[in-house]
Design a protein around this motif. Structure first.
Motif, PDB file in Angstrom:
ATOM      1  N   SER A   1      37.023  21.872  26.855  1.00  0.00           N
ATOM      2  CA  SER A   1      38.007  22.940  26.768  1.00  0.00           C
ATOM      3  C   SER A   1      39.332  22.261  26.453  1.00  0.00           C
ATOM      4  O   SER A   1      39.367  21.044  26.242  1.00  0.00           O
ATOM      5  CB  SER A   1      38.078  23.721  28.074  1.00  0.00           C
ATOM      6  OG  SER A   1      39.030  24.757  27.947  1.00  0.00           O
TER       7      SER A   1
ATOM      8  N   ALA B   1      30.403  25.198  30.482  1.00  0.00           N
ATOM      9  CA  ALA B   1      31.647  25.804  30.034  1.00  0.00           C
ATOM     10  C   ALA B   1      32.665  25.822  31.161  1.00  0.00           C
ATOM     11  O   ALA B   1      32.314  25.753  32.343  1.00  0.00           O
ATOM     12  CB  ALA B   1      31.399  27.229  29.541  1.00  0.00           C
TER      13      ALA B   1
ATOM     14  N   ASN C   1      35.800  28.099  32.788  1.00  0.00           N
ATOM     15  CA  ASN C   1      36.401  29.422  32.815  1.00  0.00           C
ATOM     16  C   ASN C   1      37.679  29.347  33.635  1.00  0.00           C
ATOM     17  O   ASN C   1      37.702  28.730  34.703  1.00  0.00           O
ATOM     18  CB  ASN C   1      35.461  30.434  33.461  1.00  0.00           C
ATOM     19  CG  ASN C   1      34.100  30.424  32.793  1.00  0.00           C
ATOM     20  OD1 ASN C   1      33.959  30.852  31.655  1.00  0.00           O
ATOM     21  ND2 ASN C   1      33.096  29.907  33.491  1.00  0.00           N
TER      22      ASN C   1
ATOM     23  N   ASP D   1      27.271  36.649  31.810  1.00  0.00           N
ATOM     24  CA  ASP D   1      27.890  35.881  30.738  1.00  0.00           C
ATOM     25  C   ASP D   1      27.905  36.642  29.424  1.00  0.00           C
ATOM     26  O   ASP D   1      28.832  36.517  28.631  1.00  0.00           O
ATOM     27  CB  ASP D   1      27.166  34.541  30.568  1.00  0.00           C
ATOM     28  CG  ASP D   1      27.403  33.643  31.778  1.00  0.00           C
ATOM     29  OD1 ASP D   1      28.493  33.739  32.365  1.00  0.00           O
ATOM     30  OD2 ASP D   1      26.500  32.873  32.123  1.00  0.00           O
TER      31      ASP D   1
ATOM     32  N   SER E   1      39.001  30.943  28.209  1.00  0.00           N
ATOM     33  CA  SER E   1      38.176  29.746  28.120  1.00  0.00           C
ATOM     34  C   SER E   1      39.030  28.509  27.873  1.00  0.00           C
ATOM     35  O   SER E   1      38.517  27.400  27.836  1.00  0.00           O
ATOM     36  CB  SER E   1      37.135  29.893  27.014  1.00  0.00           C
ATOM     37  OG  SER E   1      37.798  30.063  25.790  1.00  0.00           O
TER      38      SER E   1
END
Lengths: 257, 718
Positions: free
Chosen positions: A234, A121, A123, A143, A165
């Motif tokens: 993302s 992911a 951030n 998390d 995100s």
């Protein structure tokens, strides 16, 4: 003879697909992106010509294999093609040196965002109204409680830090990203900005960009980071300045009930 | 013990079959991968049988895809592209080309084959390891590869097996390279001066020279990574990592250090794969155009320039890793510079066939095809080598297209050309030409069907090493192109069965070959097909012609073989000297690699001072004393008996002293330096106590000097 025909066919089809094929880079959304495309076009034109020239020489050499006069060695010929090749290659490199991945000088106006990558992911952290990033600690990373950075609640600066995100940035403003990784090497790849930079654990790497077109653009991970590498997606959302301010204000308000 | 050491030609043939097996498995894995990317949810029953966990229910998981990809890369790069051109053909033919009766060090030669075989077994075991095969790619970047199962499935046993396999492969490659270097230096027959060496022999020699430093560094890197995984060190693991909420306790290492070490090996590896192909293609083009190689000296110089420049460009694999802008610019310009000698070679190949009386055998077709794909792959390299342009294409399918053309297809065409060309010599029978030509035409077309479209995927920014494309909108649109590539891959894979069938059929049923079926000039064609164990049964050739003497004035034939006269006994030089030269290279490069590890550690935030300066001074003093004794022993040979223990002690001191005082990485530095030095000392014992010690003394000076420099550097950094 069939070998000559086959090589010629493949070379011509390849060249034709480069020129007329439906595949291309997505339209650039920054000055650097446009400069990148113009240098790429120059490079492709030069190397494409070289490609066709050398393949034709090869094809012709095979085709006329008995009729041609054999080439005799000569120092001038060897020097000529060595120097011409070197000149072409290094001119291209020279022309390309002006392409800098990021604009040079830091700007006071710039929006600062911290990027922290993890398996699997992205951030993004904004410093909030005070313009300061709060302290973080690896021990506080959680998390499940949506604290991927390990923000320290004891530090007053972290109270208004916004964690997102998606990468939301204002239009036409320089954005300074500080890249960090939490576990393994990842790589931030935004096609429309022609931007790719690895995030190396243990290193803090700054990069800058300025987007000149609103819209939503996909962010991919470009360095193998494990079994979820292909899902590490993302988006970059380029918003008009006012929309960006409004979104940030809403998020800050949400952080401080 | 014929099966243990069957002689260099049989070892070459065994290497050939081993490379073929690796290529077949590697290609099968690539087809599985191509199948998965276009149909990720397909259920295939026998996948579950092979991988009960990773393909549960017959469906391939992303981690299995990544494991297959890792093993595909490793099998192809190491066990096919390194073994076939260099170890297989080189082992078989180097001595024949230079007129020698055998390799300089035959037992070492057999040892390197058996170690390679063990490495291959470990590699295959890694695919089926408990917990899955390694999924960090053939580049194995830490921390992904360094922290064990915390980083995901397959990073446990599988990754360790993979690293062990790599380490063994390096040991074997170093032994083999040392052997090749010594053989070329010392075993050339009378009159075979360096500028009369055939180009394949030149390329094997230069490849072996290139292998010595690069495999040394890879061996070092693999051992350090294994230590990180199993011994609690942290050369490559920085502080403060958190894996899915789980903090690691190690820290202070640098992931970039691995990239430097790996690519210091990894880029020369590209040339290790391609140089022998360049050599054999040059020879085939000359033989089949009935003309001398155009500009032989320039061709040799270009091979050398590529080898030297190839050592200096590793940083272009790290353009997005955060190197300093100056380092990147230097690496970019050096990388572009490699293009110049490569282009020069291309012009010379075309000039060689220009106006020649070409004979289109299968070997010739593959050699011509080599030139064509080499141009295609080389030019896309000029795009990637440019610092500004690299970022977008880095780690996309554009790179996949580039290295498959330049390293994969070019090198494989070199292997095919060499196989069709030398098969009659190696096996005494001719390959079927009609089947061979079919193989060439379909393969040439096929590789372009597969790899040309990958350039266009790269234009669209399609990242490599993605098991599936569903997550991204821009990738979903590219699926039709991926499907097309998959069809192409299966078709091209099927075409290779013609090659396999041809090999097996002709091996047993092909027509017998004469000694010189291509009317070629080099010495291997003087020997019978296949050559007997002693290579030249009717006397060893005395060379008095350049390697490619075609277009002669004689009526009878249009070529001169390199030798007209023969001598009864082979010419051999002093093999020890070359061996010591190789050993010194390995030890010195090993130390240089460690020095780079040390420099990186020096700048880590949690650096702890090296606590062992007394040990350093003792060791340096002993080394100096040993050097003086060695010098005196030239005059007073008995002093050797004192000099050797002094040298050995100089290695042992740093190994023993810090054991008490130091903890953590510092201990490792000392132990590894001292250990390698001690091994070298032991290796020197044998020839020193036996015969003339002159060459060994020279090497000892070199090593001692190096050691003192090292001690000074340690002192400055600590």
């Amino acid at each position: 003879m069939p070998a000559a025909l086959l090589i010629a066919l493949v070379a011509l089809v390849f060249a034709a697909l480069w020129i007329a094929g439906p595949w291309s880079l997505p339209a650039p959304i920054s000055l650097e992106g446009r400069q990148y495309d113009s240098h790429l076009a120059l490079t492709l034109a030069t190397l494409g010509t070289a490609f066709l020239l050398v393949q034709s020489l090869l094809v012709w050499g095979i085709w006329r294999h008995r009729a041609a006069r054999p080439l005799r060695g000569g120092a001038w010929l060897e020097w000529a093609w060595t120097l011409v090749t070197a000149a072409v290659f290094f001119s291209l490199a020279w022309a390309g040196q002006r392409l800098q991945p990021t604009p040079a000088a830091p700007e006071a106006e710039a929006v600062r965002i911290e990027v922290l990558s993890q398996q699997f992911a992205w951030n993004f952290r904004y410093p909030g109204a005070d313009g300061r990033f709060g302290l973080t600690s690896a021990a506080l990373i959680n998390d499940a409680a949506v604290n991927p950075f390990g923000l320290d609640p004891a530090d007053p600066n972290s109270a208004d830090d916004v964690v997102s995100s998606a990468l939301r940035v204002p239009l036409g403003t320089t954005v300074e990203l500080t890249l960090r990784s939490r576990d393994v090497i990842h790589s931030l790849f935004i096609r429309e900005l022609r931007l790719k930079q690895d995030l190396i654990p243990g290193m803090t790497i700054p990069i800058r960009f300025r987007a000149e077109q609103t819209g939503t653009y996909e962010i991919a991970c470009a360095e193998l980071c494990g079994l979820g590498h292909h899902q590490m997606r993302s988006v970059l959302e380029v918003l008009p300045r006012a929309d960006f301010e409004r979104w940030l204000a809403t998020e800050i308000a949400r952080r401080q009930p | 013990m014929r099966w243990l050491n069957p002689g260099h030609k049989a070892i070459g043939i065994r290497y050939f079959w081993l490379a073929l097996a690796a290529a077949l498995i590697g290609q099968a894995l690539s087809l599985l991968m191509r199948f998965h990317v276009v149909d990720p949810t397909a259920k295939v029953a026998w996948w579950e049988w092979l991988w009960p966990v990773q393909a549960a229910g017959g469906m391939m998981t992303p981690e299995l895809y990544l494991a297959l990809m890792t093993i595909h890369g490793t099998l192809m790069v190491f066990f096919t592209l390194t073994l076939a051109p260099q170890s297989a053909f080189g082992s078989h033919l180097l001595t024949l080309q230079i007129g020698a009766p055998g390799m300089a060090l035959p037992r070492l030669h057999a040892a390197s084959y058996w170690i390679t075989l063990a490495a291959f077994a470990l590699q295959i075991a890694a695919i089926f390891a408990t917990g899955g095969g390694p999924l960090s790619g053939w580049t194995a970047y830490p921390p992904l590869s360094a922290v064990g199962s915390a980083a995901g499935p397959g990073q446990g046993t599988g990754q360790s097996l993979w690293l062990a396999s790599l380490g063994l492969f390096c040991v074997a490659a170093l032994l083999a390279s040392a052997n090749f270097v010594v053989t070329t230096l010392e075993c050339r027959t009378r009159g075979m001066r360096f500028l009369r060496l055939p180009l394949p022999a030149w390329s094997w020699f230069l490849t072996a020279l290139l292998s010595l430093p690069s495999f040394t560094i890879l061996l070092l890197a693999a051992l350090l990574l294994l230590a990180d995984r199993h011994l609690g060190t942290s050369f490559f693991i920085p502080a403060g990592l958190v894996f899915t909420g789980l903090p690691l306790t190690e820290g202070g290492g640098s992931p970039l250090l691995w990239q430097h070490l790996f690519w210091f090996f990894g880029h020369p590896e590209v040339y290790i794969a391609i140089l022998p192909g360049m050599g054999v293609v040059s020879q085939i083009l000359a033989d089949h155009a009935r003309r001398p190689v155009f500009g032989y000296r320039t061709m040799v110089a270009a091979l050398g320039a590529i080898a030297v420049l190839g050592m200096l460009v590793w940083g272009h694999h790290m353009f997005t890793s955060g190197l300093s802008p100056y380092a990147r610019m230097a690496f970019s310009l050096l990388s572009i510079a490699v293009g110049v000698p490569s282009a020069v070679k291309t012009f010379h190949w075309i000039a060689t066939i220009w106006g020649g009386r070409l004979r289109f055998t299968t070997a010739m077709l593959f050699a011509l095809g080599f030139v064509s794909v080499f141009v295609t792959g080389g030019l896309s390299g000029i795009i990637l080598a440019q610092l500004g342009l690299n970022a977008y294409f880095h780690d996309t399918y554009f790179v996949v297209a580039h290295f498959h053309f330049i390293m994969g297809v070019s090198a494989v065409f070199g292997i095919f050309a060499a196989t069709y060309y030398w098969f009659p010599k190696m096996f005494g029978r001719l390959l079927d030409e009609r089947l061979g030509k079919l193989h060439f035409y379909l393969t040439f077309l096929g590789v372009h069907l597969v790899f040309l479209p990958m350039h266009f995927l790269g234009l669209e920014g399609n990242p490599r090493r993605y098991p599936e494309f569903a997550e991204f909108e821009f990738l979903g649109r590219l699926l039709p192109l991926h499907e097309y590539i998959t069809w192409g891959a299966f078709a091209t894979g099927a075409v290779q069965l013609t090659f396999l069938g041809n090999l097996i059929y002709s091996r047993y049923r092909g027509p017998f070959a004469s000694a010189n079926p291509w009317h070629a000039t080099t010495l291997e064609w003087i020997a019978p097909s296949p050559p007997p164990p002693e290579n030249f049964p009717s006397g060893y050739p005395i060379v008095d012609h350049p390697p490619y003497a075609y277009e002669t004035d004689s009526e009878a034939s249009d070529y001169h073989t390199q030798a007209d006269a023969y001598q009864e006994h082979p010419t051999t030089g002093d093999q020890r000297q070359g061996l010591f030269f190789c050993a010194a290279t390995i030890v010195m490069v090993w130390h240089a690699g460690l020095a780079s590890a040390l420099v990186f550690r020096r700048f880590a935030p949690d650096w702890s001072r090296l606590p062992a300066s007394p040990a350093l001074w003792w060791a340096a003093g002993l080394a100096l004393a040993a050097a003086i004794f060695w010098r005196l022993s030239i005059r007073y040979p008995r002093l050797r008996l004192a000099a050797f223990p002094l040298s050995f002690a100089s290695c042992l001191v740093p190994a023993l002293l810090p054991w008490e005082a130091a903890q953590g990485p510092a201990l490792w530095f000392y132990s590894l330096i001292a250990g390698s030095q001690a091994l070298f000392s032991l290796a020197c014992l044998y020839p020193l106590l036996r015969g003339s010690s002159q060459p060994a003394i020279r090497v000892w000076y070199l090593i001692t000097l190096w050691w003192l420099l090292w001690a000074a550097a340690l002192r400055l950094l600590a």
